[in-house]
Design a protein around this motif. Structure first.
Motif, PDB file in Angstrom:
ATOM      1  N   ARG A 167       0.916  -1.250   0.417  1.00  0.00           N
ATOM      2  CA  ARG A 167      -0.150  -0.141   0.141  1.00  0.00           C
ATOM      3  C   ARG A 167       0.978   1.474  -0.326  1.00  0.00           C
ATOM      4  O   ARG A 167       0.463   2.494  -0.815  1.00  0.00           O
ATOM      5  CB  ARG A 167      -0.435  -0.195   0.923  1.00  0.00           C
ATOM      6  CG  ARG A 167      -2.374  -1.026   1.440  1.00  0.00           C
ATOM      7  CD  ARG A 167      -2.683  -1.217   2.310  1.00  0.00           C
ATOM      8  NE  ARG A 167      -4.120  -1.989   2.483  1.00  0.00           N
ATOM      9  CZ  ARG A 167      -4.500  -2.212   1.850  1.00  0.00           C
ATOM     10  NH1 ARG A 167      -5.571  -1.009   1.744  1.00  0.00           N
ATOM     11  NH2 ARG A 167      -5.546  -3.179   2.322  1.00  0.00           N
ATOM     12  N   LEU A 168       1.956   1.095   1.042  1.00  0.00           N
ATOM     13  CA  LEU A 168       3.298   2.727   0.605  1.00  0.00           C
ATOM     14  C   LEU A 168       3.572   2.514   0.033  1.00  0.00           C
ATOM     15  O   LEU A 168       3.903   3.667  -0.656  1.00  0.00           O
ATOM     16  CB  LEU A 168       3.380   2.499   1.928  1.00  0.00           C
ATOM     17  CG  LEU A 168       3.128   2.656   2.941  1.00  0.00           C
ATOM     18  CD1 LEU A 168       4.072   2.108   4.550  1.00  0.00           C
ATOM     19  CD2 LEU A 168       2.666   4.006   3.932  1.00  0.00           C
ATOM     20  N   LEU A 169       4.039   1.699  -0.963  1.00  0.00           N
ATOM     21  CA  LEU A 169       4.361   1.346  -2.414  1.00  0.00           C
ATOM     22  C   LEU A 169       4.496   2.032  -2.796  1.00  0.00           C
ATOM     23  O   LEU A 169       4.379   3.116  -3.734  1.00  0.00           O
ATOM     24  CB  LEU A 169       5.349  -0.210  -2.573  1.00  0.00           C
ATOM     25  CG  LEU A 169       6.448  -0.756  -1.634  1.00  0.00           C
ATOM     26  CD1 LEU A 169       6.545  -1.681  -2.034  1.00  0.00           C
ATOM     27  CD2 LEU A 169       8.134   0.794  -2.001  1.00  0.00           C
ATOM     28  N   CYS A 170       2.447   1.511  -3.770  1.00  0.00           N
ATOM     29  CA  CYS A 170       1.699   2.379  -4.536  1.00  0.00           C
ATOM     30  C   CYS A 170       1.308   3.648  -4.376  1.00  0.00           C
ATOM     31  O   CYS A 170       1.699   4.707  -5.016  1.00  0.00           O
ATOM     32  CB  CYS A 170       0.209   1.665  -4.359  1.00  0.00           C
ATOM     33  SG  CYS A 170       0.624  -0.012  -4.833  1.00  0.00           S
ATOM     34  N   LEU A 171       1.421   4.493  -2.814  1.00  0.00           N
ATOM     35  CA  LEU A 171       0.795   5.957  -2.672  1.00  0.00           C
ATOM     36  C   LEU A 171       2.582   6.488  -2.743  1.00  0.00           C
ATOM     37  O   LEU A 171       2.439   7.055  -2.641  1.00  0.00           O
ATOM     38  CB  LEU A 171       1.197   5.843  -0.767  1.00  0.00           C
ATOM     39  CG  LEU A 171       0.051   6.875  -0.340  1.00  0.00           C
ATOM     40  CD1 LEU A 171      -0.539   7.646  -0.962  1.00  0.00           C
ATOM     41  CD2 LEU A 171       0.489   6.885   0.768  1.00  0.00           C
ATOM     42  N   SER A 229       9.225  11.043 -12.042  1.00  0.00           N
ATOM     43  CA  SER A 229       9.426   9.315 -13.029  1.00  0.00           C
ATOM     44  C   SER A 229       9.358   8.054 -12.986  1.00  0.00           C
ATOM     45  O   SER A 229       9.347   6.984 -12.764  1.00  0.00           O
ATOM     46  CB  SER A 229       8.380   9.650 -14.723  1.00  0.00           C
ATOM     47  OG  SER A 229       9.459   9.839 -14.951  1.00  0.00           O
ATOM     48  N   SER A 230      11.059   8.513 -13.125  1.00  0.00           N
ATOM     49  CA  SER A 230      12.270   7.387 -12.378  1.00  0.00           C
ATOM     50  C   SER A 230      11.679   6.639 -11.435  1.00  0.00           C
ATOM     51  O   SER A 230      11.528   5.580 -11.153  1.00  0.00           O
ATOM     52  CB  SER A 230      13.715   8.195 -13.088  1.00  0.00           C
ATOM     53  OG  SER A 230      13.691   8.096 -14.436  1.00  0.00           O
ATOM     54  N   ALA A 231      11.709   7.439  -9.677  1.00  0.00           N
ATOM     55  CA  ALA A 231      10.916   6.934  -8.872  1.00  0.00           C
ATOM     56  C   ALA A 231       9.881   6.127  -9.057  1.00  0.00           C
ATOM     57  O   ALA A 231       9.660   5.452  -8.057  1.00  0.00           O
ATOM     58  CB  ALA A 231      11.277   8.379  -7.867  1.00  0.00           C
ATOM     59  N   ALA A 232       8.653   6.799  -9.596  1.00  0.00           N
ATOM     60  CA  ALA A 232       7.722   6.077  -9.484  1.00  0.00           C
ATOM     61  C   ALA A 232       7.872   5.201  -9.769  1.00  0.00           C
ATOM     62  O   ALA A 232       6.862   4.012  -9.612  1.00  0.00           O
ATOM     63  CB  ALA A 232       6.719   6.985 -10.379  1.00  0.00           C
ATOM     64  N   GLN A 267       7.761  -1.631  -9.643  1.00  0.00           N
ATOM     65  CA  GLN A 267       8.439  -2.367  -9.500  1.00  0.00           C
ATOM     66  C   GLN A 267       8.386  -3.114  -8.473  1.00  0.00           C
ATOM     67  O   GLN A 267       8.136  -3.954  -8.268  1.00  0.00           O
ATOM     68  CB  GLN A 267       9.822  -1.950 -10.612  1.00  0.00           C
ATOM     69  CG  GLN A 267      10.074  -1.564 -11.912  1.00  0.00           C
ATOM     70  CD  GLN A 267      11.402  -1.920 -12.148  1.00  0.00           C
ATOM     71  OE1 GLN A 267      11.190  -0.604 -12.348  1.00  0.00           O
ATOM     72  NE2 GLN A 267      11.274  -2.721 -13.262  1.00  0.00           N
ATOM     73  N   ARG A 268       8.677  -2.338  -7.140  1.00  0.00           N
ATOM     74  CA  ARG A 268       8.944  -3.037  -5.706  1.00  0.00           C
ATOM     75  C   ARG A 268       7.318  -3.630  -5.767  1.00  0.00           C
ATOM     76  O   ARG A 268       7.012  -4.125  -4.908  1.00  0.00           O
ATOM     77  CB  ARG A 268       9.440  -1.529  -4.445  1.00  0.00           C
ATOM     78  CG  ARG A 268      10.997  -1.272  -4.883  1.00  0.00           C
ATOM     79  CD  ARG A 268      11.279  -0.114  -4.675  1.00  0.00           C
ATOM     80  NE  ARG A 268      12.843  -0.374  -4.444  1.00  0.00           N
ATOM     81  CZ  ARG A 268      13.424   1.061  -3.575  1.00  0.00           C
ATOM     82  NH1 ARG A 268      12.726   1.568  -3.568  1.00  0.00           N
ATOM     83  NH2 ARG A 268      14.599   0.980  -3.938  1.00  0.00           N
ATOM     84  N   ALA A 269       6.203  -2.376  -6.229  1.00  0.00           N
ATOM     85  CA  ALA A 269       4.965  -2.732  -5.270  1.00  0.00           C
ATOM     86  C   ALA A 269       5.165  -4.794  -6.093  1.00  0.00           C
ATOM     87  O   ALA A 269       4.227  -5.216  -4.887  1.00  0.00           O
ATOM     88  CB  ALA A 269       3.797  -2.034  -5.665  1.00  0.00           C
TER      89      ALA A 269
END
Length: 459
Positions: free
Chosen positions: A168-172, A183-186, A191-193
């Protein structure tokens, strides 16, 4: 002669009493013999059904499940690999404003209120260490152990709730980085989510439910990103390569695991009813168990046979197309409410069984959502080669942008697509099996509302 009449009457009464007693004894004997014969018949039938399950190559015991779902070695144990990230996690337990924690994402290109944006940033700052500790590359091919090798009494303690909060926090964070035009960090957070969401196996309804929840959230964060970012071809390719495999066979595996657990419970009480009657934690529980044991209400072979029969019919239903699956499972669920189960163990197991028609709908729903997202990514790549325009239909995407147009799991037809004044919507007809023209699900949707499963891009 008059003096002998009372004696005659007493003799007649004694004869009648004896005849009655003999009749009762014979009736009881016949009943017991018939019950014994019926019990043997049912026991033989139960064994035949268990043998048939094994002969079909399907699991019956926890040890069988352990072969399908072995516990991972340390280097592939998802819980161990995620331990540093989970230790650093700070979960917003009480917030109702945050998306994925009770709040809603803005639709289209609308923006967050400043207070919500500030709250999101606060939680992202507090969880940056957790995000950095997610070993995305090492998570490929890893999984959470089910503990079946220890039987059904030795499930491992797994921090499922914290893992779900991490996704949930990765999506946030995808949303937060998109807002900040990073955008790269997003994409990295997306990918991690995906990587964390892929660690669930189809070994229980809970794990399947967590996976469907998480995959839906990642699709929502991706939709948010596409609506607000100009992604390059390389960006879109990276995202596409992160997508999970969307299979419609998950529920069959879940069902087989549930059936094994039911068989274990039934065999346990069948073989050791007296031991179970003494297993209550309080004197009251023990008294109730002893009464059920003494009265024969704890367990009955006939209920065991009925549960196996119901399971077989449910498994047959799960091999049908989704619409037919749901209809047949609903019919079986309706039938089950009318069945005459007599033992407390059978009633306990039936009460604990999930609503499979609803699980089918949820599972097909997330598969549809994933497929709409895949089409949207292909449409975004089309845009890059067509001066920002989108096609009139999906037909033009294959084979250069997609091998084929993905199928809507709810009706086995290609996914729908509609151009908007600005952008487009890709959609599935969803569990109401009605084409509602790409109507999005309202924030306050009711069970009676009609809407589709959508991926909408309005730019």
């Amino acid at each position: 002669m008059n003096d002998q009449r009372p004696t005659d009457r007493h003799s007649t009464a004694r004869v009648l009493i004896i005849v009655a007693l003999v009749t009762v004894v014979l009736s009881a004997g016949v009943y017991l013999l018939e019950s014994h014969i019926e019990s043997k018949r049912v026991q033989i039938e139960i064994q035949k059904r268990l043998d048939a399950i094994r002969d079909a190559g399907q699991p019956v015991t926890a040890q069988d499940l352990a072969k399908l779902y072995p516990d991972p070695p340390p280097e592939q144990d998802a819980v161990l690999l995620l331990k540093p990230a989970l230790a650093a996690l700070v979960v917003p337990e009480d917030s109702t404003n945050l998306p994925f924690f009770g709040g809603a994402l803005p639709t289209g290109t609308a923006l967050f209120k400043k207070t919500t944006r500030d709250e999101i940033q606060m939680w992202m700052d507090q969880n940056q260490k957790a995000f950095d500790s997610v070993p995305s590359e090492k998570l490929k091919g890893v999984w959470i152990g089910s503990g079946f090798s220890g039987g059904f009494t030795n499930f491992p303690h797994t921090p499922k709730s914290k893992i779900n909060s991490l996704v949930r926090l990765l999506c946030l964070n995808v949303v937060s980085q998109t807002e900040s035009e990073h955008s790269s960090a997003a994409i990295n957070s997306l990918q991690r989510a995906w990587a964390v969401g892929a660690i669930w196996k189809n070994d229980s309804p809970v794990d399947l439910l967590l996976r469907t929840i998480e995959e839906n959230m990642v699709c929502e964060s991706l939709e948010y990103m596409i609506n607000r970012s100009q992604l390059s071809k390389g960006d879109l390719t990276i995202i596409e390569q992160s997508f999970p495999h969307n299979s419609t066979n998950s529920l069959i595996e879940v069902f087989m695991s549930e059936r094994c657990f039911q068989i274990w419970e039934l065999e346990r009480v069948r073989q050791n009813p007296r031991e179970l009657a003494m297993s209550g934690t309080t004197w009251k529980d023990q008294a109730v168990s002893w009464f059920e044991f003494a009265s024969g209400k704890m367990y009955r072979d006939s209920d065991y046979e009925l549960i196996l029969d119901r399971n077989e019919r449910r498994l047959e239903a799960m091999r049908l197309p989704v619409k037919e699956q749901i209809n047949e499972l609903q019919r079986l669920e309706s039938e089950a409410k009318k069945e005459n189960l007599n033992s407390t163990m059978a009633l306990k197991l039936i009460d604990g069984v999930r609503n499979y028609s609803e699980l089918v709908s949820r599972d097909a729903g997330v598969i549809a959502h994933l497929r709409t997202a895949q089409v949207a990514l292909a449409l975004e790549r089309w845009r890059l080669t067509h001066n920002g325009n989108v096609p009139d239909s999906l037909a033009g995407l294959a084979p250069n942008f997609l091998p084929a147009i993905p199928i809507d799991p709810f009706d086995d037809q290609p996914l729908r697509y509609k151009k908007l004044a600005r952008g487009y919507v890709v959609y599935s007809i969803g569990p109401n099996f009605t084409d509602d023209g790409g109507k999005e699900k309202p924030a306050d949707a009711k069970d009676t509302d009609h809407y589709d499963i959508t991926f909408t891009v309005e730019r």
